[in-house]
Design an enzyme around this catalytic site. Structure first.
Site, mmCIF file in Angstrom:
data_model
loop_
_atom_site.group_PDB
_atom_site.id
_atom_site.type_symbol
_atom_site.label_atom_id
_atom_site.label_comp_id
_atom_site.label_asym_id
_atom_site.label_seq_id
_atom_site.Cartn_x
_atom_site.Cartn_y
_atom_site.Cartn_z
ATOM 1 N N TYR A 157 -10.983 -17.992 -25.831
ATOM 2 C CA TYR A 157 -10.721 -18.934 -24.723
ATOM 3 C C TYR A 157 -9.496 -18.469 -23.932
ATOM 4 O O TYR A 157 -9.407 -18.664 -22.726
ATOM 5 C CB TYR A 157 -10.558 -20.359 -25.250
ATOM 6 C CG TYR A 157 -10.764 -21.414 -24.172
ATOM 7 C CD1 TYR A 157 -11.989 -21.530 -23.514
ATOM 8 C CD2 TYR A 157 -9.740 -22.281 -23.810
ATOM 9 C CE1 TYR A 157 -12.183 -22.483 -22.526
ATOM 10 C CE2 TYR A 157 -9.930 -23.239 -22.826
ATOM 11 C CZ TYR A 157 -11.153 -23.334 -22.186
ATOM 12 O OH TYR A 157 -11.340 -24.279 -21.212
ATOM 13 N N LYS A 164 -5.614 -24.771 -19.157
ATOM 14 C CA LYS A 164 -5.893 -26.166 -19.558
ATOM 15 C C LYS A 164 -4.620 -26.876 -20.009
ATOM 16 O O LYS A 164 -4.480 -28.088 -19.810
ATOM 17 C CB LYS A 164 -6.959 -26.222 -20.659
ATOM 18 C CG LYS A 164 -8.369 -25.820 -20.201
ATOM 19 C CD LYS A 164 -8.911 -26.709 -19.092
ATOM 20 C CE LYS A 164 -10.403 -26.488 -18.873
ATOM 21 N NZ LYS A 164 -10.906 -27.178 -17.654
HETATM 22 P P1 NAD Z 1 -20.299 -25.874 -14.752
HETATM 23 O O1 NAD Z 1 -20.461 -24.421 -14.554
HETATM 24 O O2 NAD Z 1 -21.489 -26.724 -14.649
HETATM 25 O O3 NAD Z 1 -19.162 -26.458 -13.804
HETATM 26 C C1 NAD Z 1 -18.064 -25.699 -13.365
HETATM 27 C C2 NAD Z 1 -17.884 -26.020 -11.902
HETATM 28 O O4 NAD Z 1 -16.716 -25.381 -11.381
HETATM 29 C C3 NAD Z 1 -19.070 -25.552 -11.045
HETATM 30 O O5 NAD Z 1 -19.618 -26.653 -10.375
HETATM 31 C C4 NAD Z 1 -18.434 -24.589 -10.065
HETATM 32 O O6 NAD Z 1 -19.026 -24.661 -8.793
HETATM 33 C C5 NAD Z 1 -17.018 -25.109 -10.051
HETATM 34 N N1 NAD Z 1 -16.058 -24.145 -9.490
HETATM 35 C C6 NAD Z 1 -15.615 -22.971 -10.007
HETATM 36 N N2 NAD Z 1 -14.785 -22.360 -9.140
HETATM 37 C C7 NAD Z 1 -14.689 -23.179 -8.064
HETATM 38 C C8 NAD Z 1 -13.993 -23.092 -6.825
HETATM 39 N N3 NAD Z 1 -13.234 -22.044 -6.508
HETATM 40 N N4 NAD Z 1 -14.127 -24.114 -5.936
HETATM 41 C C9 NAD Z 1 -14.899 -25.184 -6.238
HETATM 42 N N5 NAD Z 1 -15.583 -25.315 -7.385
HETATM 43 C C10 NAD Z 1 -15.474 -24.309 -8.286
HETATM 44 O O7 NAD Z 1 -19.627 -26.013 -16.213
HETATM 45 P P2 NAD Z 1 -19.017 -27.264 -16.996
HETATM 46 O O8 NAD Z 1 -19.001 -26.848 -18.410
HETATM 47 O O9 NAD Z 1 -19.688 -28.512 -16.594
HETATM 48 O O10 NAD Z 1 -17.500 -27.272 -16.516
HETATM 49 C C11 NAD Z 1 -16.878 -28.384 -15.916
HETATM 50 C C12 NAD Z 1 -15.494 -28.619 -16.507
HETATM 51 O O11 NAD Z 1 -15.626 -29.003 -17.866
HETATM 52 C C13 NAD Z 1 -14.585 -27.408 -16.490
HETATM 53 O O12 NAD Z 1 -13.270 -27.833 -16.171
HETATM 54 C C14 NAD Z 1 -14.629 -26.941 -17.921
HETATM 55 O O13 NAD Z 1 -13.461 -26.234 -18.275
HETATM 56 C C15 NAD Z 1 -14.702 -28.266 -18.617
HETATM 57 N N6 NAD Z 1 -15.140 -28.227 -20.018
HETATM 58 C C16 NAD Z 1 -16.311 -27.593 -20.362
HETATM 59 C C17 NAD Z 1 -16.724 -27.562 -21.692
HETATM 60 C C18 NAD Z 1 -17.977 -26.846 -22.100
HETATM 61 O O14 NAD Z 1 -18.089 -26.451 -23.269
HETATM 62 N N7 NAD Z 1 -18.956 -26.676 -21.222
HETATM 63 C C19 NAD Z 1 -15.931 -28.198 -22.671
HETATM 64 C C20 NAD Z 1 -14.756 -28.842 -22.297
HETATM 65 C C21 NAD Z 1 -14.365 -28.844 -20.961
HETATM 66 O O1 0WE Z 2 -13.688 -24.291 -19.941
HETATM 67 C C1 0WE Z 2 -14.663 -23.690 -20.349
HETATM 68 C C2 0WE Z 2 -15.219 -22.505 -19.599
HETATM 69 C C3 0WE Z 2 -14.616 -22.307 -18.243
HETATM 70 C C4 0WE Z 2 -14.939 -20.987 -17.614
HETATM 71 C C5 0WE Z 2 -16.129 -20.298 -17.821
HETATM 72 C C6 0WE Z 2 -16.350 -19.082 -17.184
HETATM 73 C C7 0WE Z 2 -17.582 -18.252 -17.423
HETATM 74 C C8 0WE Z 2 -17.906 -17.394 -16.225
HETATM 75 C C9 0WE Z 2 -13.992 -20.431 -16.789
HETATM 76 N N1 0WE Z 2 -14.188 -19.240 -16.161
HETATM 77 C C10 0WE Z 2 -15.344 -18.589 -16.345
HETATM 78 N N2 0WE Z 2 -15.510 -17.387 -15.687
HETATM 79 C C11 0WE Z 2 -16.696 -16.735 -15.643
HETATM 80 O O2 0WE Z 2 -16.790 -15.637 -15.055
HETATM 81 N N3 0WE Z 2 -15.259 -24.102 -21.529
HETATM 82 C C12 0WE Z 2 -14.585 -25.117 -22.314
HETATM 83 C C13 0WE Z 2 -16.486 -23.512 -22.080
HETATM 84 C C14 0WE Z 2 -16.070 -22.423 -22.998
HETATM 85 O O3 0WE Z 2 -15.614 -21.265 -22.506
HETATM 86 C C15 0WE Z 2 -15.250 -20.477 -23.584
HETATM 87 C C16 0WE Z 2 -15.500 -21.174 -24.776
HETATM 88 C C17 0WE Z 2 -16.016 -22.445 -24.391
HETATM 89 C C18 0WE Z 2 -16.381 -23.553 -25.306
HETATM 90 C C19 0WE Z 2 -14.716 -19.195 -23.592
HETATM 91 C C20 0WE Z 2 -14.455 -18.596 -24.814
HETATM 92 C C21 0WE Z 2 -14.680 -19.294 -26.004
HETATM 93 C C22 0WE Z 2 -15.215 -20.587 -25.987
#
Ligand code: NAD
Ligand code: 0WE
Length: 261
Positions: A157, A164
């Site tokens: 991560y 974060k």
């Molecule tokens: P997702 O890919 O569906 O959403 C990520 C969003 O970020 C997308 O809609 C993308 O368009 C937007 N984004 C990225 N760069 C941008 C920019 N420059 N301008 C505007 N929008 C931008 O994935 P998700 O998992 O739903 O992620 C949403 C949030 O949840 C993130 O903050 C992520 O860190 C957080 N999160 C995700 C997880 C997981 O495991 N999926 C867990 C905890 C927290």
């Molecule tokens: O916040 C996240 C992921 C956010 C994210 C994901 C990407 C993938 C594509 C930010 N930047 C990028 N850039 C890219 O090019 N999560 C909480 C999901 C996540 O991401 C991980 C995790 C988990 C869970 C990355 C490493 C290990 C675990």
């Protein structure tokens, strides 16, 4: 009457039907909120328009959060539809992919560090600052999404964990600023979910399995469950909750790493 009847919410961060922001939008719609959406770029415009339509919304606005003018234009244009805003949902994160693999120090660069902070942490403050005048004095709520990698060094991560941590500090400082104006600011720390942002992440499958084995609820969380907590946190039932990071992770953060595995 729904939890959010009469409230207007702006949703930032829908990219697919797996997006956490989509789980939140659906829960807020079900609870009676009126919704508006932003989309990152033209590639996502059509998709977001479709999601908006499914939740009774015809307000979709472009916003790349790395561009100042796009942030200010969102609220100018939103204000042409709505006199006020009650809820701001920020569900956006980005770090260059090379920074989410292997060794933190091995991959970190000044540019990579700043870009991740810009899009994943500064953008919440920037949107909050721009939304502030529309939200003042209305018992409004801002919400962002974070991950346990902010407080524990998790494999891969890496840079996102630092971003974060910064985002979570943002929640506390923004809550301190906006509390006197009646606006609350909180975060949900979600467990891992297979979304676009999580796809292609090395070791995600293994980690989802690990959470399934050791979390108190013995399973992973869904976007619907995150949506329900988001609706609560942005509703008047949470009127005394601000500056908080609420874990929605099937209890994973509360147990030791060995658990019952
Ligand atoms: P997702 O890919 O569906 O959403 C990520 C969003 O970020 C997308 O809609 C993308 O368009 C937007 N984004 C990225 N760069 C941008 C920019 N420059 N301008 C505007 N929008 C931008 O994935 P998700 O998992 O739903 O992620 C949403 C949030 O949840 C993130 O903050 C992520 O860190 C957080 N999160 C995700 C997880 C997981 O495991 N999926 C867990 C905890 C927290
Ligand atoms: O916040 C996240 C992921 C956010 C994210 C994901 C990407 C993938 C594509 C930010 N930047 C990028 N850039 C890219 O090019 N999560 C909480 C999901 C996540 O991401 C991980 C995790 C988990 C869970 C990355 C490493 C290990 C675990």
């Amino acid at each position: 009457m729904g939890l959010l009847t009469g409230k207007r919410a702006l949703i930032v961060g829908v990219a697919s039907n797996r997006s956490i922001a989509w789980g939140i939008a659906q829960a807020m719609h079900r609870e009676g909120a009126e919704l508006a959406y932003t989309y990152q770029n033209e590639k996502l415009q059509g998709r977001v328009e479709k999601f908006a339509g499914e939740t009774g919304s015809d307000i979709t606005l472009p916003c790349d959060v790395s561009v100042d003018e796009e942030i200010s234009d969102v609220f100018t244009r939103l204000n042409e539809h709505w006199p006020h805003l009650d809820i701001l949902v920020h569900s956006v994160a980005f770090a260059d992919r090379e920074l989410l693999e292997g060794d933190y120090l091995g991959s970190i660069t000044r540019e990579g560090f700043l870009r991740a902070q810009d899009i994943s942490a500064y953008s919440f403050a920037a949107l909050g600052k721009a939304a502030r005048p529309l939200m003042q004095g209305r018992n409004g709520a801002m919400l962002t999404l974070t991950y346990i990698g902010s407080v524990r060094a998790m494999p891969n991560y890496n840079m996102m964990g630092i971003a974060k941590a910064s985002l979570e500090a943002n929640v506390r400082y923004m809550a301190a600023d906006l509390g006197p104006e009646g606006t609350r600011v909180n975060a949900i720390s979600a467990g891992p979910i297979r979304t676009l942002a999580a796809s292609g992440i090395k070791g995600l499958r293994g980690f989802l399995n690990h959470v399934e084995k050791v979390s108190p609820l013995r399973r992973n969380v869904t976007i619907e469950e995150v949506g329900n907590v988001a609706a609560f946190l942005c509703s008047d039932y949470a009127s005394a909750v601000t500056g908080e990071i609420t874990y929605v992770d099937c209890g994973y953060n509360t147990v030791g790493s060995e658990g019952q595995e």
